[in-house]
Design a protein around this motif. Structure first.
Motif, mmCIF file in Angstrom:
data_model
loop_
_atom_site.group_PDB
_atom_site.id
_atom_site.type_symbol
_atom_site.label_atom_id
_atom_site.label_comp_id
_atom_site.label_asym_id
_atom_site.label_seq_id
_atom_site.Cartn_x
_atom_site.Cartn_y
_atom_site.Cartn_z
ATOM 1 N N ALA A 30 0.056 -9.404 -3.604
ATOM 2 C CA ALA A 30 1.090 -10.187 -2.916
ATOM 3 C C ALA A 30 0.473 -11.194 -1.953
ATOM 4 C CB ALA A 30 2.035 -9.254 -2.166
ATOM 5 N N LEU A 31 -0.483 -10.755 -1.144
ATOM 6 C CA LEU A 31 -1.084 -11.655 -0.159
ATOM 7 C C LEU A 31 -1.925 -12.729 -0.834
ATOM 8 C CD1 LEU A 31 -2.090 -9.252 2.774
ATOM 9 C CD2 LEU A 31 0.143 -10.144 2.097
ATOM 10 N N ALA A 191 4.607 -1.452 10.882
ATOM 11 C CA ALA A 191 4.381 -0.431 9.856
ATOM 12 C C ALA A 191 5.400 -0.560 8.740
ATOM 13 C CB ALA A 191 4.445 0.966 10.463
ATOM 14 N N ILE A 192 4.973 -0.165 7.566
ATOM 15 C CA ILE A 192 5.861 -0.034 6.421
ATOM 16 C C ILE A 192 5.940 1.448 6.086
ATOM 17 C CG2 ILE A 192 6.269 -0.633 4.007
ATOM 18 C CD1 ILE A 192 4.528 -3.127 4.454
ATOM 19 N N ALA A 193 7.151 1.945 5.893
ATOM 20 C CA ALA A 193 7.351 3.355 5.549
ATOM 21 C C ALA A 193 7.913 3.450 4.134
ATOM 22 C CB ALA A 193 8.300 4.017 6.555
ATOM 23 N N PRO A 194 7.038 3.538 3.142
ATOM 24 C CA PRO A 194 7.519 3.618 1.760
ATOM 25 C C PRO A 194 8.177 4.960 1.460
ATOM 26 C CG PRO A 194 5.191 2.964 1.883
ATOM 27 C CD PRO A 194 5.581 3.507 3.216
ATOM 28 N N GLY A 195 9.162 4.906 0.586
ATOM 29 C CA GLY A 195 9.712 6.133 0.024
ATOM 30 C C GLY A 195 8.863 6.529 -1.169
ATOM 31 N N PHE A 196 9.502 7.091 -2.189
ATOM 32 C CA PHE A 196 8.741 7.517 -3.364
ATOM 33 C C PHE A 196 8.425 6.329 -4.266
ATOM 34 C CE2 PHE A 196 10.431 11.701 -2.205
ATOM 35 C CZ PHE A 196 9.304 12.485 -2.391
ATOM 36 N N GLY A 223 10.608 3.457 -6.158
ATOM 37 C CA GLY A 223 9.942 2.178 -5.931
ATOM 38 C C GLY A 223 9.170 1.713 -7.157
ATOM 39 N N ASN A 224 9.182 0.409 -7.413
ATOM 40 C CA ASN A 224 8.422 -0.147 -8.537
ATOM 41 C C ASN A 224 7.238 -0.965 -8.015
ATOM 42 O OD1 ASN A 224 9.388 -2.788 -7.845
ATOM 43 N ND2 ASN A 224 11.234 -2.432 -9.069
ATOM 44 N N ASP A 225 6.531 -1.612 -8.919
ATOM 45 C CA ASP A 225 5.295 -2.308 -8.558
ATOM 46 C C ASP A 225 5.509 -3.524 -7.662
ATOM 47 O OD1 ASP A 225 3.939 -0.454 -10.020
ATOM 48 O OD2 ASP A 225 3.484 -1.773 -11.721
ATOM 49 N N ASP A 226 6.728 -3.995 -7.554
ATOM 50 C CA ASP A 226 7.005 -5.188 -6.749
ATOM 51 C C ASP A 226 7.734 -4.883 -5.440
ATOM 52 O OD1 ASP A 226 5.876 -6.957 -8.629
ATOM 53 O OD2 ASP A 226 7.718 -6.945 -9.806
ATOM 54 N N ALA A 227 8.174 -3.643 -5.265
ATOM 55 C CA ALA A 227 9.100 -3.329 -4.171
ATOM 56 C C ALA A 227 8.509 -3.512 -2.777
ATOM 57 C CB ALA A 227 9.630 -1.902 -4.326
ATOM 58 N N ILE A 228 7.200 -3.322 -2.646
ATOM 59 C CA ILE A 228 6.603 -3.394 -1.312
ATOM 60 C C ILE A 228 6.032 -4.770 -0.997
ATOM 61 C CG2 ILE A 228 4.202 -2.756 -1.850
ATOM 62 C CD1 ILE A 228 4.409 -0.745 0.526
ATOM 63 N N LYS A 229 5.921 -5.618 -2.006
ATOM 64 C CA LYS A 229 5.205 -6.880 -1.847
ATOM 65 C C LYS A 229 5.862 -7.822 -0.843
ATOM 66 C CE LYS A 229 3.015 -6.954 -6.411
ATOM 67 N NZ LYS A 229 2.910 -7.683 -7.704
ATOM 68 N N VAL A 250 10.905 1.126 3.207
ATOM 69 C CA VAL A 250 11.089 0.581 1.856
ATOM 70 C C VAL A 250 11.305 1.794 0.965
ATOM 71 C CG1 VAL A 250 10.109 -0.879 0.043
ATOM 72 C CG2 VAL A 250 9.570 -1.333 2.434
ATOM 73 N N ASP A 251 12.532 2.273 0.939
ATOM 74 C CA ASP A 251 12.792 3.603 0.383
ATOM 75 C C ASP A 251 14.132 3.747 -0.353
ATOM 76 O OD1 ASP A 251 14.621 3.507 2.429
ATOM 77 O OD2 ASP A 251 13.796 5.182 3.571
#
Length: 256
Positions: A30-31, A191-196, A223-229, A250-251
Motif C-alpha cells: 500500500a505505501l 495504532a491499527i487493531a485488526p480483527g480476523f 478481512g481480505n488482502d486489501d482491507a488494511i491498506k 479494522v474488524d
C-alpha cells in the motif's frame, strides 16, 4: 492542496517490521503504491526478501533486513542501516508479532514472556530507535499493529491466547502514551487493531471456527488482502496530520 496529494508518499521512507508476509506485506504494498521507499525486516531475512524483490520489480526502492526486535543491539543496527541506505526513516510500522495458544492455567511462563517480549518490548525498542532519528528531523509517523483481541475478550474456544491479548492491550496504551510524549516533536503515533484476517497466525483458528466468526461479525466478513491498506496509508500520510494517539479497528465491527 489537492486532496489526492494528501495521500502521496513520494520521497518518504517506511520501515516495516514483519514485512515479509501477511499484514506487513500488504502494508508495504500500500505505501509503495503511494511512492514510498520500503525497508522490511524480520528475524529471518529471507521472509522479507520476496517482498523486497517484488517491490523492486515494480520500480520501488526496497530492501530486506534481518532484525530481532527483542534484541536492542539488533534493532539499533537495523535502524542505523536503514538510515544509511535510504537517508532516513519517515514512517515506522511495528507489525512483528507472535502468539501462543493455551489455557491460562497451563500456559508456560516462557511462552507468556516470549509473547510479551516480541509484541510489547519489540514495539518499544523499534519505536525508541527510530524515534531518536525522527526527533532529530522533527517529524515522523509511527503505526503500531495492535489487535481487536486487545480491545475485546473472546471465548476460549475461539481465541485462547491470553498472552497475545494482553500484549496487544499493552500496545494500545503504549500508542496513546507515546503519542502524548512525542507530540511536541511532531511525531504522530497511532495504532491499527485488526480483527480476523487470513494469516499464518490465524490459520488454525479460521479453519476451525471461520464460519462462526464470520456469522457473528456485524458485516459478516473476514478481512481480505486489501482491507488494511487504506487505513495504513491514511496514518502514514499528511492526510492524518490532525490524528494522533488513536486506535482504528479494522474488524468488520466485531469490537462494537
Amino acid at each position: 492542496m489537492n486532496t489526492f496529494e494528501l495521500f502521496q508518499l513520494k520521497g518518504k521512507v517506511a520501515l516495516i517490521t514483519g514485512g515479509g508476509r501477511g499484514l506487513g506485506k500488504q502494508i508495504a504494498e500500500a505505501l509503495s503504491d503511494a511512492g514510498c521507499s520500503i525497508a522490511v525486516c524480520s528475524r529471518k531475512r529471507e521472509n522479507c526478501e520476496e517482498t523486497a524483490d517484488e517491490l523492486l520489480k515494480k520500480g520501488v526502492q526496497a530492501k530486506a533486513y534481518e532484525c530481532d526486535v527483542t534484541n536492542e543491539e539488533s534493532v539499533n543496527q537495523t535502524v542505523a542501516a536503514v538510515v544509511e541506505d535510504f537517508g532516513g526513516i519517515d514512517i515506522l510500522v511495528n507489525n512483528s508479532g507472535t502468539t501462543w495458544g493455551e489455557d491460562v492455567e497451563n500456559m508456560p511462563l516462557e511462552a507468556w514472556e516470549k509473547v510479551i517480549k516480541v509484541n510489547v518490548t519489540g514495539t518499544f525498542l523499534m519505536s525508541k530507535a527510530a524515534g531518536k532519528h525522527m526527533i532529530e528531523q522533527k517529524s515522523g509517523k509511527i503505526i503500531n499493529i495492535a489487535s481487536a483481541a486487545g480491545i475485546k475478550a473472546e471465548p476460549p474456544e475461539v481465541l485462547n491466547t491470553i498472552g497475545y491479548s494482553t500484549s496487544k492491550a499493552g500496545v494500545i496504551h503504549f500508542t496513546k502514551d507515546l503519542a502524548r510524549k512525542w507530540a511536541r516533536h511532531k511525531i504522530y503515533v497511532n495504532a491499527i487493531a485488526p480483527g480476523f484476517f487470513p494469516t499464518k497466525m490465524t490459520k488454525v483458528v479460521l479453519e476451525r471456527y471461520g464460519d462462526r466468526i464470520k456469522e457473528q461479525n456485524p458485516l459478516q466478513m473476514i478481512g481480505n488482502d486489501d482491507a488494511i491498506k487504506g487505513v495504513a496509508l491514511l496514518l502514514s500520510t499528511d492526510a492524518s496530520n490532525y490524528i494522533t494517539g488513536q486506535v482504528i479497528s479494522v474488524d468488520g465491527g466485531s469490537t462494537l
